[in-house]
Design a protein around this motif. Structure first.
Motif, PDB file in Angstrom:
ATOM      1  N   PRO A  39       0.835  -1.196   0.000  1.00 30.28           N
ATOM      2  CA  PRO A  39       0.000   0.000   0.000  1.00 30.28           C
ATOM      3  C   PRO A  39       0.874   1.251   0.000  1.00 30.28           C
ATOM      4  CG  PRO A  39      -0.508  -1.432   1.889  1.00 30.28           C
ATOM      5  CD  PRO A  39       0.609  -2.069   1.143  1.00 30.28           C
ATOM      6  N   GLY A  40       0.435   2.269  -0.738  1.00 31.30           N
ATOM      7  CA  GLY A  40       1.209   3.496  -0.788  1.00 31.30           C
ATOM      8  C   GLY A  40       1.147   4.212   0.544  1.00 31.30           C
TER       9      GLY A  40
ATOM     10  N   GLY B 239       0.462   7.349   2.831  1.00 26.01           N
ATOM     11  CA  GLY B 239      -0.371   8.532   2.744  1.00 26.01           C
ATOM     12  C   GLY B 239      -1.762   8.189   2.230  1.00 26.01           C
ATOM     13  N   PHE B 240      -2.669   9.117   2.401  1.00 23.22           N
ATOM     14  CA  PHE B 240      -4.062   8.919   2.064  1.00 23.22           C
ATOM     15  C   PHE B 240      -4.247   8.770   0.550  1.00 23.22           C
ATOM     16  CE2 PHE B 240      -8.396  10.806   1.485  1.00 23.22           C
ATOM     17  CZ  PHE B 240      -9.077   9.728   2.036  1.00 23.22           C
ATOM     18  N   ARG B 241      -4.881   7.687   0.128  1.00 23.91           N
ATOM     19  CA  ARG B 241      -5.230   7.435  -1.262  1.00 23.91           C
ATOM     20  C   ARG B 241      -4.009   7.429  -2.195  1.00 23.91           C
ATOM     21  NH1 ARG B 241     -10.564  10.797  -2.751  1.00 23.91           N
ATOM     22  NH2 ARG B 241     -10.393   9.527  -4.604  1.00 23.91           N
ATOM     23  N   ALA B 242      -2.854   7.096  -1.614  1.00 21.64           N
ATOM     24  CA  ALA B 242      -1.661   7.028  -2.454  1.00 21.64           C
ATOM     25  C   ALA B 242      -1.724   5.755  -3.285  1.00 21.64           C
ATOM     26  CB  ALA B 242      -0.411   7.035  -1.592  1.00 21.64           C
ATOM     27  N   ALA B 243      -1.148   5.806  -4.477  1.00 23.61           N
ATOM     28  CA  ALA B 243      -1.129   4.630  -5.327  1.00 23.61           C
ATOM     29  C   ALA B 243      -0.269   3.559  -4.677  1.00 23.61           C
ATOM     30  CB  ALA B 243      -0.566   4.999  -6.697  1.00 23.61           C
ATOM     31  N   PRO B 244      -0.671   2.287  -4.792  1.00 18.29           N
ATOM     32  CA  PRO B 244       0.154   1.237  -4.202  1.00 18.29           C
ATOM     33  C   PRO B 244       1.512   1.188  -4.878  1.00 18.29           C
ATOM     34  CG  PRO B 244      -1.602   0.296  -5.540  1.00 18.29           C
ATOM     35  CD  PRO B 244      -1.858   1.768  -5.454  1.00 18.29           C
ATOM     36  N   PHE B 245       2.513   0.768  -4.093  1.00 23.49           N
ATOM     37  CA  PHE B 245       3.858   0.704  -4.615  1.00 23.49           C
ATOM     38  C   PHE B 245       4.122  -0.702  -5.148  1.00 23.49           C
ATOM     39  CE2 PHE B 245       8.490   0.105  -3.824  1.00 23.49           C
ATOM     40  CZ  PHE B 245       8.904   0.921  -4.857  1.00 23.49           C
ATOM     41  N   ARG B 246       4.419  -0.805  -6.437  1.00 19.99           N
ATOM     42  CA  ARG B 246       4.591  -2.097  -7.073  1.00 19.99           C
ATOM     43  C   ARG B 246       6.057  -2.509  -6.972  1.00 19.99           C
ATOM     44  NH1 ARG B 246       1.461  -4.466 -12.267  1.00 19.99           N
ATOM     45  NH2 ARG B 246      -0.289  -4.037 -10.911  1.00 19.99           N
TER      46      ARG B 246
ATOM     47  N   ALA C 182       5.444 -12.012   2.097  1.00 22.24           N
ATOM     48  CA  ALA C 182       5.069 -10.814   1.352  1.00 22.24           C
ATOM     49  C   ALA C 182       3.753 -11.103   0.639  1.00 22.24           C
ATOM     50  CB  ALA C 182       6.162 -10.440   0.349  1.00 22.24           C
ATOM     51  N   PRO C 183       2.891 -10.114   0.541  1.00 20.24           N
ATOM     52  CA  PRO C 183       1.578 -10.345  -0.056  1.00 20.24           C
ATOM     53  C   PRO C 183       1.659 -10.499  -1.581  1.00 20.24           C
ATOM     54  CG  PRO C 183       1.859  -8.024   0.416  1.00 20.24           C
ATOM     55  CD  PRO C 183       3.095  -8.703   0.927  1.00 20.24           C
ATOM     56  N   VAL C 184       0.962 -11.511  -2.094  1.00 19.44           N
ATOM     57  CA  VAL C 184       0.940 -11.728  -3.540  1.00 19.44           C
ATOM     58  C   VAL C 184      -0.265 -10.993  -4.121  1.00 19.44           C
ATOM     59  CG1 VAL C 184       0.668 -13.449  -5.355  1.00 19.44           C
ATOM     60  CG2 VAL C 184       2.095 -13.939  -3.357  1.00 19.44           C
ATOM     61  N   THR C 185      -0.022 -10.027  -4.985  1.00 20.56           N
ATOM     62  CA  THR C 185      -1.123  -9.260  -5.569  1.00 20.56           C
ATOM     63  C   THR C 185      -1.678  -9.970  -6.804  1.00 20.56           C
ATOM     64  OG1 THR C 185       0.107  -7.309  -4.861  1.00 20.56           O
ATOM     65  CG2 THR C 185      -1.811  -6.942  -6.244  1.00 20.56           C
ATOM     66  N   GLU C 186      -0.769 -10.362  -7.696  1.00 16.44           N
ATOM     67  CA  GLU C 186      -1.182 -11.103  -8.886  1.00 16.44           C
ATOM     68  C   GLU C 186      -0.182 -12.209  -9.143  1.00 16.44           C
ATOM     69  OE1 GLU C 186      -1.604  -8.654 -12.413  1.00 16.44           O
ATOM     70  OE2 GLU C 186      -2.487  -7.090 -11.158  1.00 16.44           O
ATOM     71  N   GLY C 187      -0.555 -13.109 -10.029  1.00 11.24           N
ATOM     72  CA  GLY C 187       0.364 -14.176 -10.421  1.00 11.24           C
ATOM     73  C   GLY C 187       0.295 -15.358  -9.463  1.00 11.24           C
ATOM     74  N   ARG C 188       1.109 -16.365  -9.758  1.00 10.62           N
ATOM     75  CA  ARG C 188       1.041 -17.583  -8.962  1.00 10.62           C
ATOM     76  C   ARG C 188       2.436 -18.026  -8.541  1.00 10.62           C
ATOM     77  NH1 ARG C 188      -2.097 -22.218 -11.780  1.00 10.62           N
ATOM     78  NH2 ARG C 188      -0.502 -21.793 -13.337  1.00 10.62           N
ATOM     79  N   ILE C 189       2.482 -18.666  -7.385  1.00  9.33           N
ATOM     80  CA  ILE C 189       3.701 -19.334  -6.958  1.00  9.33           C
ATOM     81  C   ILE C 189       3.349 -20.803  -6.814  1.00  9.33           C
ATOM     82  CG2 ILE C 189       5.483 -19.498  -5.189  1.00  9.33           C
ATOM     83  CD1 ILE C 189       4.762 -16.638  -4.378  1.00  9.33           C
ATOM     84  N   LEU C 190       3.963 -21.646  -7.641  1.00 10.40           N
ATOM     85  CA  LEU C 190       3.673 -23.079  -7.580  1.00 10.40           C
ATOM     86  C   LEU C 190       4.847 -23.792  -6.952  1.00 10.40           C
ATOM     87  CD1 LEU C 190       2.286 -23.670 -11.184  1.00 10.40           C
ATOM     88  CD2 LEU C 190       0.962 -23.354  -9.098  1.00 10.40           C
ATOM     89  N   PHE C 191       4.553 -24.619  -5.944  1.00 15.06           N
ATOM     90  CA  PHE C 191       5.587 -25.464  -5.368  1.00 15.06           C
ATOM     91  C   PHE C 191       5.159 -26.900  -5.617  1.00 15.06           C
ATOM     92  CE2 PHE C 191       7.612 -27.871  -1.978  1.00 15.06           C
ATOM     93  CZ  PHE C 191       8.918 -27.475  -2.151  1.00 15.06           C
ATOM     94  N   GLU C 192       5.945 -27.647  -6.346  1.00 12.64           N
ATOM     95  CA  GLU C 192       5.582 -29.001  -6.773  1.00 12.64           C
ATOM     96  C   GLU C 192       4.175 -28.998  -7.364  1.00 12.64           C
ATOM     97  OE1 GLU C 192       6.372 -31.182  -3.135  1.00 12.64           O
ATOM     98  OE2 GLU C 192       8.206 -31.955  -4.072  1.00 12.64           O
ATOM     99  N   ASN C 193       3.931 -28.001  -8.208  1.00 14.03           N
ATOM    100  CA  ASN C 193       2.660 -27.858  -8.917  1.00 14.03           C
ATOM    101  C   ASN C 193       1.450 -27.564  -8.028  1.00 14.03           C
ATOM    102  OD1 ASN C 193       3.715 -28.179 -11.541  1.00 14.03           O
ATOM    103  ND2 ASN C 193       3.933 -30.379 -11.102  1.00 14.03           N
ATOM    104  N   ARG C 194       1.716 -27.219  -6.763  1.00 14.04           N
ATOM    105  CA  ARG C 194       0.622 -26.754  -5.916  1.00 14.04           C
ATOM    106  C   ARG C 194       0.725 -25.241  -5.817  1.00 14.04           C
ATOM    107  NH1 ARG C 194       1.581 -28.642  -0.391  1.00 14.04           N
ATOM    108  NH2 ARG C 194       3.608 -29.238  -1.220  1.00 14.04           N
TER     109      ARG C 194
END
Lengths: 638, 283
Positions: free
Chosen positions: B17-18, B20-27, B63-75
């Protein structure tokens, strides 16, 4: 007092960098502290008297002998009787029971509320944290004594109820203490490691987080019990206590009423209250001392602080120097004497260190040497690298040239001369601050390892550059600003104006190091001492900073002492190298000699540890290789 | 998607999260994909702030995952629950950079090492036996069990941290700058230990470092991160001998070598490279 220091003495005299940390339990240290021992003894006696009150007291607390009121001490009533003919000694014993127990109740209530809520608020933060902070602020703004009076009115004179509510009133103290302690460890790596190990939050809090609050809670509890006894006695002294129960406060009230008839009645409860509260406070202090002494981390931190303070003095070229000048105690007569002449034929060296030894006197009379028989010299326009691993004494050597050794350090041997005169004469055991003060910042400057911690976060970069120049060069503020902007441009900062106005937290580590380099050259020094100037930087930034140093050095014809552990940096920058190990200088030579044909085994070990040019996936050292693969370090194991 | 890789990170995005108020999230991570094969080492190299540590923390569930996937042994483990994490801790472990703060200063070494074992329900006596084995494996004396972290040097502490990671015989260890706080000779010994352990146990490493030399020495494959994205990825030999991306080239030339003349040549090469693309990388 001095005996309380005794447990800190390292158990044996250690030389060089050897020696291990001796572990002694905080409890043992507490007992060795006379203050702690006395406090603990007093409290134990009090508690024993209270516990065995029914056995020790000759009478019941409320047994009244109307025929014998306000009696002086005799064989039956060893402390006399009060106005109702009750035995003072018995009441004192029963009073101890109730007084101490109710104080404990108060502390227990405060802990029961403050500790868990502080743990949760500190660990999770978020909404609970915000809400509980509101509640705590309200509780803290309530006037305690008035609330207690109101509670007396509403619930009657019970000491238990009064202490229960007082516990609630002071629980914010525990909450805040716990919360801040937890917040400071919440993001520690060992807590992360526990998360990765799969521990639940409650297990992490119980095992890893709670341990940091345990000690402060114990200290706080000692103080809180004392306060509880004081408040409770105060209320009862005012006549708000329960007259049917013996407590020290009620006895105090009774004694006050009869102070003209038998003043001793006031003495005994007052003595008991005073002793107990005093013992609790002293115990709290002693526990704190015992715990702090053991804290290795804290010691390290203190050292860091000292270092950055040193840096501030050197870097602030002279905001510090003036102060040091005053701070330096009236120099001893020897120091004010004209320094002896340096050895003939060595005046042309910019700096010459001869057989330098630096030591720290230990309480047992021995001296722990950290630098031993180190000699080297640097000429103008020359870069000397001091290479060694952590604890080899390379920074201590640099600090003795700068005169920034810690207070307790002593020059135990040798001398240092700068540009033909001694800063440490052969017979001196301290660096002559007066002579150095006029050099430091002007002719000798310093570039530290941690750029960020060496800029004061409260001032802008510009201010920190300008102030020393005004002091040292005696130029006007406008002139100094113009110069600072030029320096910032010189060290490769793209927008000097913006960086000039920025606070240290607004610039990156590489920028901060450039700022410090700008500061170091701002007063046109002859010698720069750079202590691991690129270690904290990324390699790409490191390369740029090294370029900058090389360019400035050759343009300004400065002598540089570069303290580092990285042979790559040495190869990039240095003309000559000295290698240090355990406070001693093991090898000296030109950069090509040392790097290509090292003589000393230690230099060879260090060079062999370099990864550059090694076959990937092979063992680097012989000792960890299994028996079959033992041998040449380049031998492949796969 | 199934694959033979042990860990497969697919187009991962992490945002904080960025301020300050209504700040854009930091990617922090902008669509990162990596693969770690069983028993192999993927070296992840990049400068501070490039997001390499965040990638490691995302794999560990820190760390929070926003998008995408992390697969460990296909799980898919990108949003694993606390309970799943506990099960996963048998397979994925960590060694952090700072050996001074990664060990609880108040706990004895024995307790630190036994912790992951007892969490998994091992009996104290089994755990004790395993702890002795682990200390032996990382070449520490067995009397270390009853000592505190502060009684050990940086290198020894890192051995303890490695022993803790090994306790449950994981398949993957995320190593976040594990040698960068160590002296040169200590670093060499700890790297040897990492190699020896991999040889003995077949564990895979996700080895995060800012030091290309270290990564080259220990990795089968190397991924180079710059500003939250992977700019180059491939077999170690290829990436470190013949880097394609300008940033990798720059990184490679920036690391100084312990010889004044060769270093001078490299310095020249680096300056030429910088002059060739005057614009900053990634712009």
């Amino acid at each position: 007092m001095s005996s309380s220091m005794a447990p800190l003495t390292p158990s044996s005299a250690s030389f060089g960098q050897s020696g291990t940390v001796v572990r002694s339990s905080p409890f043992r240290r507490l007992l060795k502290n006379p203050m702690g021992l006395i406090a603990l003894t007093v409290l134990i006696v009090m508690v024993l008297l209270a516990v065995f009150a029914p056995l020790l007291a000759p009478f019941d607390e409320n047994f009244a002998n109307i025929s014998n009121t306000l009696a002086s001490p005799d064989s039956t009533n060893i402390l006399g009787t009060d106005s109702a003919g009750r035995d003072v000694w018995s009441r004192l014993l029963y009073g101890a029971q109730l007084t101490l127990l109710s104080a404990l109740l108060c502390a227990a209530v405060a802990i029961a509320i403050g500790l868990p809520s502080g743990l949760i608020a500190g660990y999770y933060g978020g909404a609970f944290d915000a809400t509980s902070n509101w509640v705590v602020s309200i509780l803290m703004s309530l006037p305690g004594l008035i609330v207690l009076l109101a509670i007396r009115a509403a619930f009657g004179p019970s000491v238990w109820i009064a202490m229960l509510f007082f516990g609630i009133l002071i629980s914010p103290g525990y909450f805040r203490l716990t919360r801040s302690a937890v917040q400071s460890v919440r993001n520690e790596l060992y807590v992360d490691a526990a998360r990765v190990a799969g521990l639940s939050d409650s297990a992490i809090i119980g095992r890893h987080v709670f341990s940091v609050v345990r000690a402060p809670i114990i200290i706080q509890t000692a103080a809180v019990c004392g306060i509880a006894i004081a408040v409770q006695s105060g209320l009862e002294f005012l006549g708000l206590g329960d007259p049917s129960k013996a407590t020290w406060g009620v006895m105090l009230n009774e004694g006050f009423k009869n102070v003209y008839l038998n003043s001793q009645l006031l003495l005994w409860p007052a003595l008991a209250i005073g002793l107990t509260i005093g013992a609790l406070v002293l115990l709290g202090n002693a526990v704190r001392d015992a715990l702090e002494d053991s804290d290795q981390v804290r010691e390290v931190k203190a050292l860091d602080d000292a270092e950055s303070a040193n840096t501030a003095a050197a870097m602030g070229a002279t905001s510090g120097v003036g102060d040091l000048h005053h701070a330096a105690p009236k120099p001893r007569t020897r120091a004010s004497k004209e320094p002896p002449q340096v050895e003939e034929g060595t005046e042309h060296h910019l700096i010459k260190v001869s057989h330098l030894g630096v030591g720290y006197p230990q309480p047992d009379g021995t001296v722990k040497r950290v630098v031993d028989d180190v000699s080297f010299h640097v000429d103008r326009g020359e870069i000397l690298g001091i290479v060694g691993e952590s604890g080899s004494g390379k920074s201590q050597t640099a600090f003795s040239i700068l005169g920034l050794l810690p207070e307790s350090a002593r020059i135990v041997a040798g001398s240092i001369q700068f540009d033909g005169s001694y800063t440490v004469a052969p017979s001196d055991d301290l660096v002559d601050q007066r002579r150095l003060a006029s050099l430091r910042g002007k002719r000798i400057s310093y570039i530290p390892q941690e750029p960020m911690s060496n800029l004061d976060p409260a001032f802008t970069v510009g201010y920190q550059l300008v102030t020393p120049m005004i002091r040292v060069l005696g130029i006007s503020k406008a002139e100094a600003k113009e110069r600072a902007l030029k320096l910032l441009a010189d060290v490769g900062i793209p927008h000097p104006e913006r960086t000039f106005a920025a606070y240290p937290h607004e610039i990156s580590g590489g920028m901060a190091q450039r700022v410090l380099i700008a500061g170091a050259i701002s007063c046109e020094p002859d010698l720069i001492i750079a202590d691991e100037p690129t270690t904290a930087l990324d390699v790409t930034v490191q390369a740029e900073v090294l370029d900058l140093l090389r360019e400035l050095q050759s343009r300004l014809n400065i002598g540089v002492i570069l303290v580092t552990h990285n042979f790559g940096v040495v190869a990039d920058l240095c003309d000559r190298v000295v290698v240090m190990q355990n406070g001693r200088l093991v090898e000296e030579g030109t950069v090509r000699e040392i790097l290509r044909t090292p003589e000393h085994p230690y230099t060879r070990t260090l060079l062999a540890s370099m990864l550059e040019g090694k076959e990937p996936m092979t063992m680097l050292t012989a000792q960890t290789a299994p028996a079959s693969g033992r041998g040449d370090q380049k031998e492949g194991l796969r | 998607m199934t694959s033979s890789s042990l860990l497969n990170v697919d187009n991962l995005v992490v945002e904080y999260p960025g301020k300050g108020f209504r700040a854009a999230p930091f990617r922090v991570l902008k669509g990162v994909s990596i693969d770690v094969n069983p028993g192999q080492t993927l070296g992840l190299v990049g400068e501070s702030g490039s997001g390499k540590t965040t990638l490691g923390r995302a794999v560990l569930g820190l760390a929070p995952v926003t998008e995408g996937r992390i697969l460990f042994e296909n799980r898919d483990i990108s949003h694993a629950s606390r309970k799943d994490r506990r099960a996963l801790s048998r397979d994925i472990q960590v060694v952090f950079q700072d050996p001074y703060t990664s060990l609880n200063p108040a706990m004895e070494i024995g307790a630190i090492l036994a912790e992951p074992l007892t969490v998994q329900g091992q009996s104290p006596s089994d755990a004790h036996a395993r702890v002795k084995e682990l200390l032996d494996q990382v070449a520490l004396p067995s009397d270390a069990i009853h000592r505190l972290p502060r009684e050990f040097s940086g290198g020894q502490r890192q051995r303890i941290a490695i022993a803790r990671a090994l306790a449950l015989s994981p398949k993957l260890i995320v190593c976040d700058e594990p040698v960068s706080a160590l002296d040169l000779s200590t670093q060499a010994r700890v790297l040897d230990l990492f190699l020896q352990i991999q040889k003995d146990t077949g564990v895979a490493y996700l080895f995060i470092s800012h030091d290309l030399d270290v990564v080259r020495h220990i990795s089968h494959r190397v991924a180079v991160m710059y500003q939250g994205a992977i700019v180059e990825q491939g077999p170690t030999e290829q990436v470190t001998r013949d880097p394609q991306h300008p940033y990798t080239q720059r990184l490679l030339l920036a690391s100084p070598v312990p010889d004044p003349d060769r270093q001078a040549t490299r310095r020249q090469a680096r300056k030429e490279l910088l002059a060739k693309w005057a614009e900053p990388v990634g712009a």
